[in-house]
Motif scaffolding. Sequence first.
Motif, PDB file in Angstrom:
ATOM      1  N   UNK A   1     -37.203 -76.642 -10.198  1.00  0.00           N
ATOM      2  CA  UNK A   1     -36.345 -76.072 -11.236  1.00  0.00           C
ATOM      3  C   UNK A   1     -35.134 -75.423 -10.556  1.00  0.00           C
ATOM      4  N   UNK A   2     -33.904 -75.844 -10.895  1.00  0.00           N
ATOM      5  CA  UNK A   2     -32.716 -75.331 -10.183  1.00  0.00           C
ATOM      6  C   UNK A   2     -32.481 -73.843 -10.354  1.00  0.00           C
ATOM      7  N   UNK A   3     -32.810 -73.287 -11.508  1.00  0.00           N
ATOM      8  CA  UNK A   3     -32.579 -71.859 -11.706  1.00  0.00           C
ATOM      9  C   UNK A   3     -33.560 -71.019 -10.890  1.00  0.00           C
ATOM     10  N   UNK A   4     -34.759 -71.518 -10.671  1.00  0.00           N
ATOM     11  CA  UNK A   4     -35.692 -70.814  -9.783  1.00  0.00           C
ATOM     12  C   UNK A   4     -35.193 -70.856  -8.349  1.00  0.00           C
ATOM     13  N   UNK A   5     -34.626 -72.003  -7.948  1.00  0.00           N
ATOM     14  CA  UNK A   5     -34.051 -72.093  -6.606  1.00  0.00           C
ATOM     15  C   UNK A   5     -32.908 -71.100  -6.440  1.00  0.00           C
TER      16      UNK A   5
ATOM     17  N   UNK B   1     -38.681 -77.940 -28.322  1.00  0.00           N
ATOM     18  CA  UNK B   1     -39.266 -76.874 -29.119  1.00  0.00           C
ATOM     19  C   UNK B   1     -40.013 -75.970 -28.151  1.00  0.00           C
ATOM     20  N   UNK B   2     -39.295 -74.940 -27.662  1.00  0.00           N
ATOM     21  CA  UNK B   2     -39.816 -74.094 -26.603  1.00  0.00           C
ATOM     22  C   UNK B   2     -39.531 -72.641 -26.960  1.00  0.00           C
ATOM     23  N   UNK B   3     -40.506 -71.774 -26.768  1.00  0.00           N
ATOM     24  CA  UNK B   3     -40.301 -70.338 -26.915  1.00  0.00           C
ATOM     25  C   UNK B   3     -40.477 -69.844 -28.331  1.00  0.00           C
ATOM     26  N   UNK B   4     -40.133 -68.576 -28.505  1.00  0.00           N
ATOM     27  CA  UNK B   4     -40.311 -67.893 -29.793  1.00  0.00           C
ATOM     28  C   UNK B   4     -39.156 -68.256 -30.719  1.00  0.00           C
ATOM     29  N   UNK B   5     -39.457 -68.953 -31.796  1.00  0.00           N
ATOM     30  CA  UNK B   5     -38.423 -69.421 -32.721  1.00  0.00           C
ATOM     31  C   UNK B   5     -38.374 -68.591 -34.007  1.00  0.00           C
ATOM     32  N   UNK B   6     -38.966 -67.415 -33.992  1.00  0.00           N
ATOM     33  CA  UNK B   6     -38.994 -66.598 -35.206  1.00  0.00           C
ATOM     34  C   UNK B   6     -37.584 -66.235 -35.657  1.00  0.00           C
TER      35      UNK B   6
ATOM     36  N   UNK C   1     -38.190 -77.776 -16.616  1.00  0.00           N
ATOM     37  CA  UNK C   1     -37.627 -78.462 -15.450  1.00  0.00           C
ATOM     38  C   UNK C   1     -37.430 -79.942 -15.733  1.00  0.00           C
ATOM     39  N   UNK C   2     -38.407 -80.571 -16.407  1.00  0.00           N
ATOM     40  CA  UNK C   2     -38.278 -81.998 -16.729  1.00  0.00           C
ATOM     41  C   UNK C   2     -37.004 -82.237 -17.547  1.00  0.00           C
ATOM     42  N   UNK C   3     -36.803 -81.413 -18.576  1.00  0.00           N
ATOM     43  CA  UNK C   3     -35.629 -81.592 -19.415  1.00  0.00           C
ATOM     44  C   UNK C   3     -34.333 -81.242 -18.713  1.00  0.00           C
ATOM     45  N   UNK C   4     -34.324 -80.140 -17.960  1.00  0.00           N
ATOM     46  CA  UNK C   4     -33.092 -79.697 -17.316  1.00  0.00           C
ATOM     47  C   UNK C   4     -32.658 -80.673 -16.227  1.00  0.00           C
ATOM     48  N   UNK C   5     -33.605 -81.233 -15.485  1.00  0.00           N
ATOM     49  CA  UNK C   5     -33.245 -82.201 -14.446  1.00  0.00           C
ATOM     50  C   UNK C   5     -32.576 -83.428 -15.055  1.00  0.00           C
TER      51      UNK C   5
ATOM     52  N   UNK D   1     -29.956 -78.057 -25.448  1.00  0.00           N
ATOM     53  CA  UNK D   1     -29.106 -77.614 -24.338  1.00  0.00           C
ATOM     54  C   UNK D   1     -29.224 -76.109 -24.132  1.00  0.00           C
ATOM     55  N   UNK D   2     -29.378 -75.361 -25.244  1.00  0.00           N
ATOM     56  CA  UNK D   2     -29.464 -73.905 -25.132  1.00  0.00           C
ATOM     57  C   UNK D   2     -30.808 -73.461 -24.568  1.00  0.00           C
ATOM     58  N   UNK D   3     -31.916 -73.996 -25.125  1.00  0.00           N
ATOM     59  CA  UNK D   3     -33.229 -73.516 -24.684  1.00  0.00           C
ATOM     60  C   UNK D   3     -33.543 -73.972 -23.264  1.00  0.00           C
ATOM     61  N   UNK D   4     -32.977 -75.086 -22.833  1.00  0.00           N
ATOM     62  CA  UNK D   4     -33.189 -75.535 -21.453  1.00  0.00           C
ATOM     63  C   UNK D   4     -32.214 -74.871 -20.495  1.00  0.00           C
ATOM     64  N   UNK D   5     -31.247 -74.135 -21.012  1.00  0.00           N
ATOM     65  CA  UNK D   5     -30.271 -73.360 -20.231  1.00  0.00           C
ATOM     66  C   UNK D   5     -29.462 -74.253 -19.290  1.00  0.00           C
ATOM     67  N   UNK D   6     -28.917 -75.326 -19.859  1.00  0.00           N
ATOM     68  CA  UNK D   6     -28.025 -76.177 -19.068  1.00  0.00           C
ATOM     69  C   UNK D   6     -26.802 -75.393 -18.620  1.00  0.00           C
ATOM     70  N   UNK D   7     -26.258 -74.539 -19.502  1.00  0.00           N
ATOM     71  CA  UNK D   7     -25.062 -73.788 -19.138  1.00  0.00           C
ATOM     72  C   UNK D   7     -25.333 -72.854 -17.971  1.00  0.00           C
ATOM     73  N   UNK D   8     -26.514 -72.225 -17.960  1.00  0.00           N
ATOM     74  CA  UNK D   8     -26.844 -71.342 -16.846  1.00  0.00           C
ATOM     75  C   UNK D   8     -26.895 -72.096 -15.526  1.00  0.00           C
TER      76      UNK D   8
END
Length: 788
Positions: free
Chosen positions: A307-311, A378-383, A347-351, A6-13
Amino acid sequence: MNRHALEVLDLQGALDRVSERAASTLGRARVRALRPSTRVDEVAAELDRVAHTMTFAADRPGWGPPAIPDPGSALARLKVEGSVLDPAEMHRVGDLLEASRVVAEALSDESGISLVVLRRRLPALTEVEAAIRRTVDAEGEVLDSASSDLRRIRTSLRSAHTRIVRLLERYVADLPDRFAVDDASVTVREGRYVIPLRREGRGHVGGVIHDESGTGATIFVEPPVAIDAMNDLRDLEREERREIQRILRTLTARLHPHAGELADALDALVDFDALHARARAALEWRADPPEVLASPSEGLRLVGARHPLLLAQGVEVVPYDLDLAPDEHTLVVTGPNTGGKSVFLKAVGLLALLAQSGVIPPVRRGTRLPVFTDVFADIGDEQSIAESLSTFSAHLERLRELVEEADAGSLVLIDEMGTGTDPTEGAALARAILETLTARGARTVVTSHLGALKTLDTEGSGVVNASLQFDPERIEPTYHFSKGRPGRSYGLAIAGRLGFPSALLARAQEFIDDGAASLDDLLERLELREREAGELVDRLRGRDEAVARREREVADRAAVLDEREKRAEREARDQARRLLMEAREEVESAIRDVRAAGAEAIDDAARSARRQVEEAARRQRDDAPDRAGAEGPIPDLAVGGRVRLPGGRSKGRLVELRDERAVVEVGGLRMEVAAAALQPIAEVEGARGGAAREERVLERGWSGEVPDAAMEIDLRGLRVDEVSLALGRGLDGAVLGGLSEVRVIHGKGTGAVRSRVQELLRDEPRVADFRLGVTGEGGAGVTVVRFR
């Protein structure tokens, strides 16, 4: 639902952006608090409610929900017996009742069951709402209109204040100058009226000191003369407070039985505000409600997905279509960096998350979304420095978690799979993970650069390749999604554009594995063929559109020509009819001339000529253009010869032949008709002179008007020798006007006019029969004529 996903896909945003369309703070909070549901019935029902609200909002583009107040603890206090709301709380409850009424009225015409249920939760307490509006205002003050006693008390209070001020002003004016303060005026201290006074005047005035100036030189005194008036004022103020308390207690008691309804109404209003915000977002996205599938095993289809955030950022978004059949469990998306793969993955996950949260995502009709029991990403820099994990180690930790927990109901999203370590080992590990997830039935979407993953798309493997297209000439992404084939990395091409030496790039090309080079060559050829096929399709589509456009133009022009032809034929018939009526006028004129000479024997000939002309005029009026004969072979026609026109009654002379059209002159009027519809006729030597005379008459032209049709022909006052002309014109108008019968008024008198009328009617071929009028029609003074 997996919190990390939920966080990495930015559902809250995304929810925050949707909530901005709500009308109230409570509505915005309700949208932001949405979370994905894993129950199919709940998801379908919630999306259905949003779809109904979309229809409601689309029908009322300028309407919005009213502001919903936050009553705070007022509703809870209403449930306590004996509690009294303060004026501010009372006003907020009034706002709640007003909002409930406004929304209920707006929903009164709705037939959608979800909105009907919501409307039933909104009480109609109009009398209580009106009482609150009469009692308190927005500033939390109790109004004079709350009760007649309160109005009386406040009127007395205002009078008391005025009396005290005037009393003290007179007192100040009478003070000795040595005690008075310059520009002194009556003021208020500690809620009581006082006057400013020099300290040395304290003994002279007496009274109570309520304040003093900073220097102590001036004191503020309530003189003895004002004490009684102030006490009376205090009594009125206490009476005012008691009346206000009584009013608030009474009004609170009226609200007490409705405490539960008001709490439910508040929840319904907030629910509708949140629904309306989601509906507005879907309308602005031009989104369509997706079909909800019970299980991921039924497949997945995204149509026109964005992608809704791009819109929300206002950037131009290229929509994509994705269709995974029930047996296609894993999608491997390959292609160059900066090609949009990560955005596609998110976008696939957020939709999916938005849909399961009750928000119609930016997709178009035909979208089919299953309800996932969990989503892993599993997306982005996870360091993680705190946990001493490198980026690769953090990715491995996330992959271990999803491999352990993901099942057939899960959606798994992995970005740049297999990177961060040795390519051979990374590819081997990635392949093993994908095969495990595929065998388990999880819906998996991964992005990668590894060529080894491009070869997993085999018959029955459950894995399918895809790519985001790249323009090799401009070396920039197009963001168009393509399923069915892998994408090329374009790494060397991008390096070349960035200025790397060509010799270095050529050397790098030699190091590429032969198998990988062959695959890239194949993909390059496929891309070339696809572009060529796309360009061909575009050209063919353009040609089809041009042909369709020309067909429409031809049809429009044919319709215009057809209308012009019809108009010309109507004008020709009207002209011919006018010309024939001119001939009738000529006949009448000849009859008048002959009668003036005393030649009564000519009446029969006159009637015969008149009938011929009238019959020709009637045929010209009634005959519609006969197009039935417009088809077939063209007869043997000779320019200058006489022809019969369509309908078989009118004749004319052929003036000109134009392909399949012919110009015919009839009585000095030229018209264009279909040549196949004409019938040549032979000239008859010595034909009756009537037709020739008719043509001579028609050639003169006539601008007179056609006689008006009237239900009555009034002959009263005419002599017997004047009856023929007047009766004839009246019958002409009746026949040409399409009347079935007419009344001839001749009066009784000597009966000479009536006898002449009946004599003329017996010889009139247009008349079927006639009779004397009956009672109510004029009796023997009227003859009723019925036409054939």
